[in-house]
Design an enzyme around this catalytic site. Structure first.
Site, PDB file in Angstrom:
ATOM      1  N   LYS A 126     -10.257  -2.897   8.522  1.00 19.99           N
ATOM      2  CA  LYS A 126      -8.979  -2.405   9.037  1.00 19.99           C
ATOM      3  C   LYS A 126      -9.252  -1.704  10.370  1.00 19.99           C
ATOM      4  O   LYS A 126      -9.715  -0.563  10.391  1.00 19.99           O
ATOM      5  CB  LYS A 126      -8.350  -1.432   8.039  1.00 19.99           C
ATOM      6  CG  LYS A 126      -7.181  -0.611   8.584  1.00 19.99           C
ATOM      7  CD  LYS A 126      -6.815   0.495   7.602  1.00 19.99           C
ATOM      8  CE  LYS A 126      -5.915   1.530   8.255  1.00 19.99           C
ATOM      9  NZ  LYS A 126      -5.559   2.619   7.305  1.00 19.99           N
TER      10      LYS A 126
ATOM     11  N   THR B 236      -4.960   5.755   2.601  1.00 17.15           N
ATOM     12  CA  THR B 236      -5.459   7.110   2.841  1.00 17.15           C
ATOM     13  C   THR B 236      -6.285   7.587   1.649  1.00 17.15           C
ATOM     14  O   THR B 236      -6.163   8.715   1.193  1.00 17.15           O
ATOM     15  CB  THR B 236      -4.304   8.091   3.159  1.00 17.15           C
ATOM     16  OG1 THR B 236      -3.333   7.441   3.981  1.00 17.15           O
ATOM     17  CG2 THR B 236      -4.820   9.310   3.919  1.00 17.15           C
TER      18      THR B 236
ATOM     19  N   GLY C  69       3.460  -0.505   9.089  1.00 16.59           N
ATOM     20  CA  GLY C  69       3.887   0.798   8.608  1.00 16.59           C
ATOM     21  C   GLY C  69       5.295   1.137   9.037  1.00 16.59           C
ATOM     22  O   GLY C  69       6.275   0.646   8.464  1.00 16.59           O
ATOM     23  N   SER C  70       5.410   1.957  10.085  1.00 18.20           N
ATOM     24  CA  SER C  70       6.726   2.463  10.476  1.00 18.20           C
ATOM     25  C   SER C  70       7.666   1.374  10.992  1.00 18.20           C
ATOM     26  O   SER C  70       8.887   1.556  10.982  1.00 18.20           O
ATOM     27  CB  SER C  70       6.569   3.552  11.539  1.00 18.20           C
ATOM     28  OG  SER C  70       5.892   3.069  12.677  1.00 18.20           O
TER      29      SER C  70
ATOM     30  N   GLY D 109       0.195   1.163  15.271  1.00 21.70           N
ATOM     31  CA  GLY D 109       0.780   0.747  16.534  1.00 21.70           C
ATOM     32  C   GLY D 109       0.985  -0.739  16.635  1.00 21.70           C
ATOM     33  O   GLY D 109       1.025  -1.300  17.735  1.00 21.70           O
TER      34      GLY D 109
ATOM     35  N   GLU E 192       0.852  -1.197   0.000  1.00 20.74           N
ATOM     36  CA  GLU E 192       0.000   0.000   0.000  1.00 20.74           C
ATOM     37  C   GLU E 192       0.887   1.245   0.000  1.00 20.74           C
ATOM     38  O   GLU E 192       1.787   1.367   0.829  1.00 20.74           O
ATOM     39  CB  GLU E 192      -0.888  -0.016   1.250  1.00 20.74           C
ATOM     40  CG  GLU E 192      -1.509   1.305   1.618  1.00 20.74           C
ATOM     41  CD  GLU E 192      -1.982   1.348   3.051  1.00 20.74           C
ATOM     42  OE1 GLU E 192      -2.135   2.465   3.579  1.00 20.74           O
ATOM     43  OE2 GLU E 192      -2.192   0.285   3.662  1.00 20.74           O
TER      44      GLU E 192
END
Length: 210
Positions: A129, A69, A179-180, A159, A40
């Site tokens: 999600k 997004t 993600g991060s 998170g 994504e």
């Protein structure tokens, strides 16, 4: 209409927020070769549709490439126009979902409550999600899952890292957006590939290799 969530080797989605178009091919290849098939590119990244188009062109047809997004019908049309098949959003929007259904996209809208979850399913969501999942935690997700249809695909994003797979597995969750913990702007393709491989190894340890 929206598609069912596809059978992937592993239910992992790489979230490449901040990816630049000129690095999309190399980073995308590193992620895919590590064993993560769904990628994504959030639309608040630089030139996201160009990155998505590059990933669709360069990766095998089995790759599930799309945008995150996604907030407007125009974005849905642009995603479809560059060949993306996966639509991820932080919210549930009726117009966005209906347009995604017209294009036959795989949809993963963001939900946080039972009300939002049931609305998303009513609008044809391929998967839910739960975001930000770190706030709900496994206990909160389990409480909501108890009232959802048994066949609903529940994913957790926000998170969440590979360190959390086992805890969520205990409540029946096996779909994760990373993600991060996987990618941050400025990382080399090699570094992203190493993180992706680590996540794959962790997923296999909990759920079994494909």
């Amino acid at each position: 209409m929206s598609q069912t969530f596809p059978a992937l080797r592993r239910n992992l989605v790489a979230i490449l927020r901040g990816l630049r178009a000129d690095e999309a091919a190399e980073v995308g290849a590193a992620v895919y070769e590590a064993g993560i098939e769904a990628i994504e590119v959030p639309l608040n990244s630089p030139d996201p549709f160009r990155s998505i188009e590059t990933l669709v062109r360069d990766l095998p047809a089995t790759a599930l490439i799309g945008a995150g997004t996604v907030l407007t019908v125009k974005d849905v049309d642009s995603l479809h126009g560059v060949g993306g098949r996966l639509l991820v959003s932080p919210n549930i929007d009726t117009d966005v979902m209906r347009q995604a259904g017209r294009h036959g996209l795989v949809t993963m809208p963001g939900v946080f409550t039972p009300t939002e979850a049931f609305l998303a399913l009513k609008l044809g969501a391929s998967a839910l999600k739960f975001f930000p999942a770190g706030v709900l935690g496994p206990g909160g997700i389990a409480a909501i899952k108890a009232v959802l249809p048994a066949d609903a695909t529940v994913g957790v994003v926000g998170g969440v890292s590979d360190a959390d797979f086992a805890a969520y597995a205990k409540v029946g969750v096996r779909t994760f957006g990373l993600g991060s913990s996987l990618y941050k702007p400025g990382m080399s393709a090699a570094e992203v590939g190493e993180r992706a491989a680590k996540a794959v190894k962790a997923w296999d340890a909990v759920f079994g290799s494909y």
